[in-house]
Design a protein around this motif. Structure first.
Motif, PDB file in Angstrom:
ATOM      1  N   MET A   1       0.748  -1.169  -0.130  1.00  0.00           N
ATOM      2  CA  MET A   1       0.089   0.050   0.101  1.00  0.00           C
ATOM      3  C   MET A   1       0.840   1.331  -0.007  1.00  0.00           C
ATOM      4  N   THR A   2       0.813   2.003  -0.986  1.00  0.00           N
ATOM      5  CA  THR A   2       1.615   3.357  -1.200  1.00  0.00           C
ATOM      6  C   THR A   2       1.154   4.350  -0.183  1.00  0.00           C
ATOM      7  N   TYR A   3       1.935   5.171   0.313  1.00  0.00           N
ATOM      8  CA  TYR A   3       1.679   6.236   1.012  1.00  0.00           C
ATOM      9  C   TYR A   3       2.674   7.369   0.896  1.00  0.00           C
ATOM     10  N   GLU A   4       2.535   8.551   1.442  1.00  0.00           N
ATOM     11  CA  GLU A   4       3.403   9.565   1.575  1.00  0.00           C
ATOM     12  C   GLU A   4       3.368  10.405   3.114  1.00  0.00           C
ATOM     13  N   ILE A   5       4.538  10.534   3.553  1.00  0.00           N
ATOM     14  CA  ILE A   5       4.768  11.233   4.762  1.00  0.00           C
ATOM     15  C   ILE A   5       5.102  12.641   4.388  1.00  0.00           C
ATOM     16  N   GLU A   6       4.374  13.693   4.930  1.00  0.00           N
ATOM     17  CA  GLU A   6       4.709  15.007   4.704  1.00  0.00           C
ATOM     18  C   GLU A   6       4.906  15.713   6.108  1.00  0.00           C
ATOM     19  N   GLU A   7       5.916  16.679   5.903  1.00  0.00           N
ATOM     20  CA  GLU A   7       6.256  17.316   7.215  1.00  0.00           C
ATOM     21  C   GLU A   7       5.619  18.858   7.121  1.00  0.00           C
ATOM     22  N   LEU A   8       4.953  19.006   7.953  1.00  0.00           N
ATOM     23  CA  LEU A   8       4.145  20.498   8.339  1.00  0.00           C
ATOM     24  C   LEU A   8       5.107  21.323   9.145  1.00  0.00           C
ATOM     25  N   ARG A   9       5.351  22.667   8.632  1.00  0.00           N
ATOM     26  CA  ARG A   9       6.237  23.515   9.099  1.00  0.00           C
ATOM     27  C   ARG A   9       5.351  24.996   9.245  1.00  0.00           C
ATOM     28  N   SER A  10       5.860  25.759  10.178  1.00  0.00           N
ATOM     29  CA  SER A  10       5.093  27.116  10.459  1.00  0.00           C
ATOM     30  C   SER A  10       5.630  27.944   9.308  1.00  0.00           C
ATOM     31  N   PRO A  11       4.826  28.944   8.806  1.00  0.00           N
ATOM     32  CA  PRO A  11       3.282  29.252   9.528  1.00  0.00           C
ATOM     33  C   PRO A  11       2.495  28.439   8.674  1.00  0.00           C
ATOM     34  N   PRO A  12       1.539  27.640   9.487  1.00  0.00           N
ATOM     35  CA  PRO A  12       0.510  26.873   8.514  1.00  0.00           C
ATOM     36  C   PRO A  12      -0.688  27.769   8.115  1.00  0.00           C
ATOM     37  N   GLY A  13      -1.182  27.142   6.860  1.00  0.00           N
ATOM     38  CA  GLY A  13      -2.227  27.777   6.163  1.00  0.00           C
ATOM     39  C   GLY A  13      -3.361  27.573   6.794  1.00  0.00           C
ATOM     40  N   ALA A  14      -4.431  28.282   6.765  1.00  0.00           N
ATOM     41  CA  ALA A  14      -6.050  28.039   7.165  1.00  0.00           C
ATOM     42  C   ALA A  14      -6.523  26.630   6.522  1.00  0.00           C
TER      43      ALA A  14
ATOM     44  N   GLU B   1      -6.811   2.970  10.894  1.00  0.00           N
ATOM     45  CA  GLU B   1      -6.587   1.396  10.938  1.00  0.00           C
ATOM     46  C   GLU B   1      -5.895   0.886   9.937  1.00  0.00           C
ATOM     47  N   ALA B   2      -6.517   1.076   8.648  1.00  0.00           N
ATOM     48  CA  ALA B   2      -5.654   0.531   7.425  1.00  0.00           C
ATOM     49  C   ALA B   2      -4.466   0.780   7.385  1.00  0.00           C
ATOM     50  N   TYR B   3      -3.801   1.837   8.074  1.00  0.00           N
ATOM     51  CA  TYR B   3      -2.503   2.215   7.836  1.00  0.00           C
ATOM     52  C   TYR B   3      -1.686   2.219   8.966  1.00  0.00           C
ATOM     53  N   ARG B   4      -2.121   1.621   9.873  1.00  0.00           N
ATOM     54  CA  ARG B   4      -1.341   1.424  11.183  1.00  0.00           C
ATOM     55  C   ARG B   4       0.025   1.021  11.024  1.00  0.00           C
ATOM     56  N   GLY B   5       0.290   0.006  10.014  1.00  0.00           N
ATOM     57  CA  GLY B   5       1.461  -0.309   9.905  1.00  0.00           C
ATOM     58  C   GLY B   5       2.734   0.511   9.363  1.00  0.00           C
ATOM     59  N   LYS B   6       2.090   1.879   9.037  1.00  0.00           N
ATOM     60  CA  LYS B   6       2.921   2.982   8.843  1.00  0.00           C
ATOM     61  C   LYS B   6       3.416   3.760  10.095  1.00  0.00           C
ATOM     62  N   ALA B   7       2.737   3.444  10.946  1.00  0.00           N
ATOM     63  CA  ALA B   7       2.847   4.419  12.148  1.00  0.00           C
ATOM     64  C   ALA B   7       4.309   4.536  12.535  1.00  0.00           C
ATOM     65  N   MET B   8       4.963   3.455  12.564  1.00  0.00           N
ATOM     66  CA  MET B   8       6.484   3.475  12.897  1.00  0.00           C
ATOM     67  C   MET B   8       7.329   4.347  12.011  1.00  0.00           C
TER      68      MET B   8
ATOM     69  N   GLY C   1      -4.444   8.795  -2.679  1.00  0.00           N
ATOM     70  CA  GLY C   1      -5.210   9.814  -3.173  1.00  0.00           C
ATOM     71  C   GLY C   1      -5.061  11.010  -2.587  1.00  0.00           C
ATOM     72  N   ALA C   2      -4.084  11.195  -1.862  1.00  0.00           N
ATOM     73  CA  ALA C   2      -3.523  12.371  -0.780  1.00  0.00           C
ATOM     74  C   ALA C   2      -4.523  12.763   0.067  1.00  0.00           C
ATOM     75  N   LYS C   3      -5.283  11.910   0.631  1.00  0.00           N
ATOM     76  CA  LYS C   3      -6.276  12.194   1.750  1.00  0.00           C
ATOM     77  C   LYS C   3      -5.378  11.870   3.149  1.00  0.00           C
ATOM     78  N   ILE C   4      -5.603  12.619   4.063  1.00  0.00           N
ATOM     79  CA  ILE C   4      -4.618  12.560   5.303  1.00  0.00           C
ATOM     80  C   ILE C   4      -5.302  11.284   5.979  1.00  0.00           C
ATOM     81  N   VAL C   5      -4.391  10.147   6.458  1.00  0.00           N
ATOM     82  CA  VAL C   5      -4.958   8.878   7.002  1.00  0.00           C
ATOM     83  C   VAL C   5      -4.003   8.668   8.485  1.00  0.00           C
ATOM     84  N   GLY C   6      -3.151   9.828   8.941  1.00  0.00           N
ATOM     85  CA  GLY C   6      -2.451   9.726  10.067  1.00  0.00           C
ATOM     86  C   GLY C   6      -1.785  11.075  10.181  1.00  0.00           C
ATOM     87  N   PHE C   7      -1.777  11.270  11.553  1.00  0.00           N
ATOM     88  CA  PHE C   7      -1.132  12.694  11.882  1.00  0.00           C
ATOM     89  C   PHE C   7      -0.623  12.521  13.516  1.00  0.00           C
TER      90      PHE C   7
END
Length: 232
Positions: free
Chosen positions: A1-14, A107-114, A74-80
């Motif tokens: 299952m493909t996924y993407e990890i994104e790092e958010l830095r300040s300042p955040p947009g609305a 739940e479907a992406y718990r394996g990516k938590a590490m 699909g670029a939908k947030i599944v973890g934070f």
């Protein structure tokens, strides 16, 4: 299952705040959080929390790490997992810090938590990284990553004398920190409780080779504005 990890830095947009708030509220409504707090299922409550974490935070500077986000194909947030910037100091020297908060993974992406944990752990090179997760599984991971474990912190509030009233003790519970009555002699007779950070006339600088949270007037005002409980 493909996924993407994104790092958010300040300042955040609305828009990103609203997107995260929608995911967190939906996560709670779907029953994936075992012990939700009142309002955890509401997007506006999460948006308000993020405003306090990031937009109103005086310790948050340009390019501060704010969160690690996991997205599906699909670029939908599944973890934070979020970070609340909070400076520390050691013998007068500022040590930038980050406190982790709100680690939610669908739940479907718990394996990516590490993978998210390892990405977050990189920040320990430049920040004093603090994780207060109550999860036993998370504690095992943190032990594996060589986090230093501290016991539950006990704080004390001392009784004060008000005009015409006998001293009385104040005791309450905030999270896992218990506020207990202590000896009255330990509280200076010239001291008093206040709700106004502007009443603070000085903040002592300690040089005792101990790392502690940095206290400023701006920081006190920020902390006083958080949550719904009255602070003094």
């Amino acid at each position: 299952m493909t996924y993407e990890i994104e790092e958010l830095r300040s300042p955040p947009g609305a828009s990103i705040i609203q997107e995260i708030a929608a995911f967190l509220a939906s996560f709670v409504r779907s029953g994936q959080l075992s012990n939700p707090l009142p309002g955890d299922d509401q997007e506006d409550r999460w948006a308000k929390r993020m405003s306090w974490w990031w937009l109103l935070n005086p310790y948050c500077t340009a390019n501060s790490p704010l969160a690690i986000i996991l997205r599906d194909p699909g670029a939908k947030i599944v973890g934070f997992t979020g970070f609340i910037p909070h400076d520390y100091e050691l013998d007068g020297n500022v040590v930038p810090g980050l406190m982790t908060t709100t680690f939610f993974v669908s739940e479907a992406y718990r394996g990516k938590a590490m993978s998210m944990v390892l990405r977050a752990e990189r920040y320990a090179r430049d920040f004093h990284l603090v994780d207060g997760s109550p999860s036993e599984k998370m504690k095992l991971i943190l032990d594996r990553l060589k986090y230093e474990r501290f016991s539950v912190e006990t704080q004390y509030i001392y009784c004060v004398r008000q005009a015409g009233l006998a001293p009385r003790a104040v005791a309450s519970r905030i999270g896992s920190a218990v506020l207990r009555q202590g000896p009255r002699a330990a509280f200076r007779q010239s001291s008093r409780f206040t709700h106004q950070p502007d009443d603070v006339v000085s903040i002592p600088s300690r040089r005792d080779d101990k790392l502690r949270k940095r206290v400023t007037r701006e920081g006190l005002s920020w902390f006083m504005a958080a949550g719904s409980e009255t602070k003094r």
